[in-house]
Design an enzyme around this catalytic site. Structure first.
Site, PDB file in Angstrom:
ATOM      1  CB  CYS A   1      -0.987  -0.045   1.162  1.00 30.57           C
ATOM      2  SG  CYS A   1      -2.463   0.914   0.805  1.00 30.57           S
TER       3      CYS A   1
ATOM      4  CG  HIS B   1      -3.697  -3.715   2.919  1.00 25.90           C
ATOM      5  ND1 HIS B   1      -2.821  -3.213   3.845  1.00 25.90           N
ATOM      6  CD2 HIS B   1      -4.280  -2.641   2.330  1.00 25.90           C
ATOM      7  CE1 HIS B   1      -2.876  -1.884   3.838  1.00 25.90           C
ATOM      8  NE2 HIS B   1      -3.756  -1.523   2.927  1.00 25.90           N
TER       9      HIS B   1
ATOM     10  CD  GLU C   1      -1.366  -6.283   5.025  1.00 27.47           C
ATOM     11  OE1 GLU C   1      -1.082  -6.584   3.836  1.00 27.47           O
ATOM     12  OE2 GLU C   1      -1.570  -5.111   5.395  1.00 27.47           O
TER      13      GLU C   1
END
Ligand code: GLN
Length: 539
Positions: free
Chosen positions: A383, A509, A511
């Protein structure tokens, strides 16, 4: 199975006892026995969601597929269960009041005085039962944020009291998580704080069915008996939760303590299977027995607080296990990175520039990108980290020295990162970013295509600024590869560098989607590259 059963998890004595991990571990055990289970978090603060909160307040903001900005505990739920959560899984006091007040403004209360009981409690009960409605789940675990006795928690506790009564016997239960402190001067574990918090719960009309006791030392039989006697629970319902070296041990610890067995018994559910934790245990084994180590520099401005980058840290644990390598995370504050002296970066095998907002620390992030690019050190930008990679490339390769993001300098003449068109007229800050799952198409033959093994992907987002396509051609000519594009808007989602062993920046993202069952391919591949780098570095 007939009706959905409800489990409520409350906390006593202290905050940060790990209600989320206990809830997720119990859910894991129930899931591993074949019960469809989900978890919900009720947060007693007045923010409508945690999206507007600084990470220093409650840590990372976790984003779901449907674009809800939620508490980081939802991340644990997804990582443990490998089941997506949604807006319905996280409700705050702010959201509850907002719905009730909107209803009042529509005149739906027909002249009645609107009160905490029954109107707020009704809304809380409705939100709890929403997840059980469609028959999607056998069991819903609701975690009540905060600590029993807090003013803020009262309406939630009252709602649990009412619901327990309405649902009837064997359809719900309350697990109370408390702390058994150890007084080193007296060399003793103390039960009094637990007795008091159970009493506080009772004053609200709720008796705990199961006690989960956080402790640093083994709780002996005598103490279990004492707790059972004073707290109105069976001895088997006194569950020890001893400090573990990793949160991924907790499901097994709870299994040994019989938390799932006593839960099933109290809910009158069949208990004729053993939980199947084969894959889980394979992961835990690999995680605990790494064959080598790598060190990744995590560059961000909230690095003092581990919770700020929770999902990233957990993704590294999943990817480390997959690569049979221990991933040491070296947190480096982007404001004090001091690249010139190389001191903080010379022992790194990879650099991850973290997501973030605002100007503070961004020059350090840009320096870190440059260092990774020039030294052929594996680089992963997420990001804001990806946006910094674009700015670095524009400044140092394209020689646009004042290239910037309009987030950092509204007047910049060279906005290589610019506010998204759809964001320009937005005045409300809460819940208005580009959020949740969006499609992305990967360019055939690119590194990212190789990483995913496919060209169509969908990932979660949380941003207002984007790669400025006005600079796309020039950046491409200068060697930056734009290897992932949103098919609807043309937004560049991925950049990479061809003459570098591993250099990838992503606008999304990854994650948020890494779980124990399915570690994220980008983290796996990045750790693999770091492993190769480490081999060379150590030679
Ligand atoms: N601040 C940047 C944006 O809004 C990046 C956001 C992030 O890193 N999550 O676009």
């Amino acid at each position: 199975m007939a009706d959905t059963k409800y489990i409520f998890v409350t906390g006593g004595v202290s905050s940060s006892l790990g209600k989320g991990i206990i809830a997720a571990s119990l859910a894991k055990l129930l899931q591993a026995r074949g019960y469809k289970t989900t978890i919900q978090k009720l947060d007693p603060y007045i923010n409508v969601d945690p999206g507007t909160l600084n990470p220093y307040e409650h840590g990372e903001c976790f984003v779901t597929e449907d674009g809800a900005e939620t508490d980081l505990d939802l991340g644990h739920y997804e990582r443990f269960l490998n089941v997506n959560t949604s807006q319905a899984n996280n409700v705050t006091t702010g959201r509850i009041y907002q719905s009730v007040i909107e209803k009042e403004r529509r005149g739906e209360f027909l002249g009645k005085t609107v009160q905490v009981v029954p109107h707020i409690t009704n809304e809380i009960k409705r939100r709890i039962q929403l997840l059980g409605k469609n028959g999607d789940y056998d069991i819903v675990i609701t975690e009540i944020g905060g600590t029993v006795g807090d003013i803020e928690s009262l309406p939630y506790i009252e709602s649990v009291r009412q619901l327990k009564w309405e649902l009837g016997e064997h359809n719900s239960l309350v697990i109370h998580l408390t702390l058994i402190p150890y007084l080193s001067a007296a060399k003793e574990l103390k039960t009094k704080p637990t007795q008091h918090s159970v009493k506080t719960l009772m004053e609200s009309g709720i008796s705990a069915d199961i006690l989960v006791c956080r402790t640093e030392h083994e709780i002996g039989d005598d103490l279990r008996e004492k707790l059972a006697l004073f707290c109105n629970v069976k001895k088997e319902a006194v569950i020890q939760s001893i400090d573990a070296s990793t949160i991924y041990d907790v499901p097994n610890l709870m299994l040994e303590e019989g938390l799932d067995t006593i839960t099933l018994e109290k809910l009158a559910l069949t208990n004729n299977t053993t939980p199947n934790l084969t894959n889980w245990n394979k992961f835990v084994n690999r995680h605990k027995n790494p064959k080598s180590e790598v060190t990744i520099g995590l560059i961000g401005k909230y690095v003092e607080l581990q919770d700020s980058y929770k999902s990233i840290l957990e993704s590294f644990i999943h990817a480390g296990a997959e690569n049979e390598v221990k991933v040491n995370i070296k947190s480096i504050h982007s404001e004090f990175i001091d690249i010139d002296s190389k001191k903080k970066v010379e022992d790194l095998d990879g650099i991850l520039v973290a997501p973030g907002f605002g100007e503070r620390g961004i020059e350090g992030k840009i320096e870190a990108v440059k260092y990774a690019r020039e030294n052929k050190l594996p680089f992963f930008g997420i990001c804001l980290g990806m946006q910094m990679a674009v700015i670095e490339y524009a400044r140092n390769i394209l020689k646009i020295e004042d290239a910037n993001s309009t987030e950092m300098d509204e007047q910049t003449k060279n906005p290589v990162i610019d506010i998204m068109e759809s964001q320009k007229n937005i005045t409300q800050m809460g819940g208005t970013m580009r959020l949740g799952a969006w499609d992305c198409e990967l360019v055939e033959g690119s590194l990212i295509h190789q990483v995913y093994g496919k060209t169509k992907i969908s990932e979660r987002h949380r941003h207002r600024y984007e790669y400025n396509n006005k600079f796309k051609e020039r950046l491409e000519e200068a060697g930056l590869v734009n290897s992932g594009i949103n098919p609807q808007t043309g937004l560049v989602e991925v950049v990479e560098l061809p003459n570098h062993p591993w250099f990838i920046g992503v606008q999304y993202h990854p994650e948020y989607k890494s779980t124990v069952k399915s570690p994220h391919p980008l983290f796996i591949s990045f750790v693999k590259a770091a492993k190769e780098y480490a081999k060379k570095r150590k030679k």
